[in-house]
Motif scaffolding. Structure first.
Motif, PDB file in Angstrom:
ATOM      1  N   ILE A  10      -9.111   8.178  -9.144  1.00  0.00           N
ATOM      2  CA  ILE A  10      -7.748   7.723  -9.413  1.00  0.00           C
ATOM      3  C   ILE A  10      -7.683   6.208  -9.309  1.00  0.00           C
ATOM      4  O   ILE A  10      -8.207   5.621  -8.359  1.00  0.00           O
ATOM      5  CB  ILE A  10      -6.753   8.344  -8.408  1.00  0.00           C
ATOM      6  CG1 ILE A  10      -6.747   9.871  -8.546  1.00  0.00           C
ATOM      7  CG2 ILE A  10      -5.352   7.766  -8.592  1.00  0.00           C
ATOM      8  CD1 ILE A  10      -5.914  10.586  -7.501  1.00  0.00           C
ATOM      9  N   LEU A  12      -4.911   3.445  -8.721  1.00  0.00           N
ATOM     10  CA  LEU A  12      -3.541   3.267  -8.254  1.00  0.00           C
ATOM     11  C   LEU A  12      -3.161   1.799  -8.411  1.00  0.00           C
ATOM     12  O   LEU A  12      -3.810   0.926  -7.831  1.00  0.00           O
ATOM     13  CB  LEU A  12      -3.428   3.682  -6.783  1.00  0.00           C
ATOM     14  CG  LEU A  12      -2.102   3.362  -6.102  1.00  0.00           C
ATOM     15  CD1 LEU A  12      -0.963   4.155  -6.730  1.00  0.00           C
ATOM     16  CD2 LEU A  12      -2.199   3.626  -4.612  1.00  0.00           C
ATOM     17  N   GLU A  14      -0.101  -0.611  -7.706  1.00  0.00           N
ATOM     18  CA  GLU A  14       1.183  -0.760  -7.013  1.00  0.00           C
ATOM     19  C   GLU A  14       1.185  -2.116  -6.327  1.00  0.00           C
ATOM     20  O   GLU A  14       0.288  -2.396  -5.525  1.00  0.00           O
ATOM     21  CB  GLU A  14       1.352   0.372  -5.995  1.00  0.00           C
ATOM     22  CG  GLU A  14       2.495   0.219  -5.037  1.00  0.00           C
ATOM     23  CD  GLU A  14       3.848   0.074  -5.695  1.00  0.00           C
ATOM     24  OE1 GLU A  14       4.469  -0.991  -5.540  1.00  0.00           O
ATOM     25  OE2 GLU A  14       4.284   1.024  -6.384  1.00  0.00           O
ATOM     26  N   SER A  20       1.243   0.971  -1.349  1.00  0.00           N
ATOM     27  CA  SER A  20      -0.085   1.240  -1.888  1.00  0.00           C
ATOM     28  C   SER A  20      -1.016   1.767  -0.802  1.00  0.00           C
ATOM     29  O   SER A  20      -1.718   2.761  -1.007  1.00  0.00           O
ATOM     30  CB  SER A  20      -0.670  -0.036  -2.512  1.00  0.00           C
ATOM     31  OG  SER A  20      -1.968   0.206  -2.994  1.00  0.00           O
ATOM     32  N   LEU A  23      -0.163   5.350   0.093  1.00  0.00           N
ATOM     33  CA  LEU A  23      -0.594   6.288  -0.957  1.00  0.00           C
ATOM     34  C   LEU A  23      -2.105   6.479  -0.948  1.00  0.00           C
ATOM     35  O   LEU A  23      -2.600   7.595  -1.131  1.00  0.00           O
ATOM     36  CB  LEU A  23      -0.124   5.803  -2.324  1.00  0.00           C
ATOM     37  CG  LEU A  23       1.378   5.869  -2.568  1.00  0.00           C
ATOM     38  CD1 LEU A  23       1.752   5.124  -3.838  1.00  0.00           C
ATOM     39  CD2 LEU A  23       1.855   7.305  -2.618  1.00  0.00           C
ATOM     40  N   VAL A  34     -10.153   6.800  -4.678  1.00  0.00           N
ATOM     41  CA  VAL A  34      -9.050   5.940  -5.107  1.00  0.00           C
ATOM     42  C   VAL A  34      -9.468   4.477  -5.122  1.00  0.00           C
ATOM     43  O   VAL A  34     -10.045   3.977  -4.155  1.00  0.00           O
ATOM     44  CB  VAL A  34      -7.834   6.083  -4.163  1.00  0.00           C
ATOM     45  CG1 VAL A  34      -6.671   5.245  -4.661  1.00  0.00           C
ATOM     46  CG2 VAL A  34      -7.432   7.531  -4.007  1.00  0.00           C
ATOM     47  N   ALA A  36      -7.470   0.872  -5.531  1.00  0.00           N
ATOM     48  CA  ALA A  36      -6.117   0.318  -5.529  1.00  0.00           C
ATOM     49  C   ALA A  36      -6.148  -1.114  -6.048  1.00  0.00           C
ATOM     50  O   ALA A  36      -7.004  -1.906  -5.652  1.00  0.00           O
ATOM     51  CB  ALA A  36      -5.531   0.356  -4.130  1.00  0.00           C
ATOM     52  N   ILE A  56      -2.274   5.912 -11.912  1.00  0.00           N
ATOM     53  CA  ILE A  56      -0.920   5.919 -11.352  1.00  0.00           C
ATOM     54  C   ILE A  56      -0.454   4.474 -11.389  1.00  0.00           C
ATOM     55  O   ILE A  56      -1.007   3.615 -10.689  1.00  0.00           O
ATOM     56  CB  ILE A  56      -0.896   6.466  -9.914  1.00  0.00           C
ATOM     57  CG1 ILE A  56      -1.448   7.883  -9.876  1.00  0.00           C
ATOM     58  CG2 ILE A  56       0.532   6.403  -9.353  1.00  0.00           C
ATOM     59  CD1 ILE A  56      -1.598   8.452  -8.471  1.00  0.00           C
TER      60      ILE A  56
END
Length: 69
Positions: A10, A12, A14, A20, A23, A34, A36, A56
């Motif tokens: 994923i 992410l 944000e 962030s 999440l 993930v 970020a 996302i």
């Protein structure tokens, strides 16, 4: 012999770092991999250079919106 499940990757994006971080903790706790990032330009660079299963994206981010990404 145990079969290892492949983690879903994923991205992410944000810009609010506290949100962030929260999440990321939740997603990693649920066995997701993930990455970020904190602005739209960085999100686009990651999305084009890596192989993600899910993106996302925050809609309102610096440099580029989630919709533009």
């Amino acid at each position: 012999m145990e079969v290892e499940k492949i983690k879903m990757r994923i991205l992410l994006a944000e810009d609010e770092k506290e949100l962030s971080n929260a999440l990321v903790v939740i997603l990693k706790h649920n066995k997701y991999s993930v990455d970020a990032v904190y602005d739209g330009a960085e999100a686009l660079n990651f999305a084009l250079s890596e192989n993600y299963d899910v993106l996302i994206l925050d809609i309102m981010m610096p440099k580029m919106s989630g919709l533009e990404v």
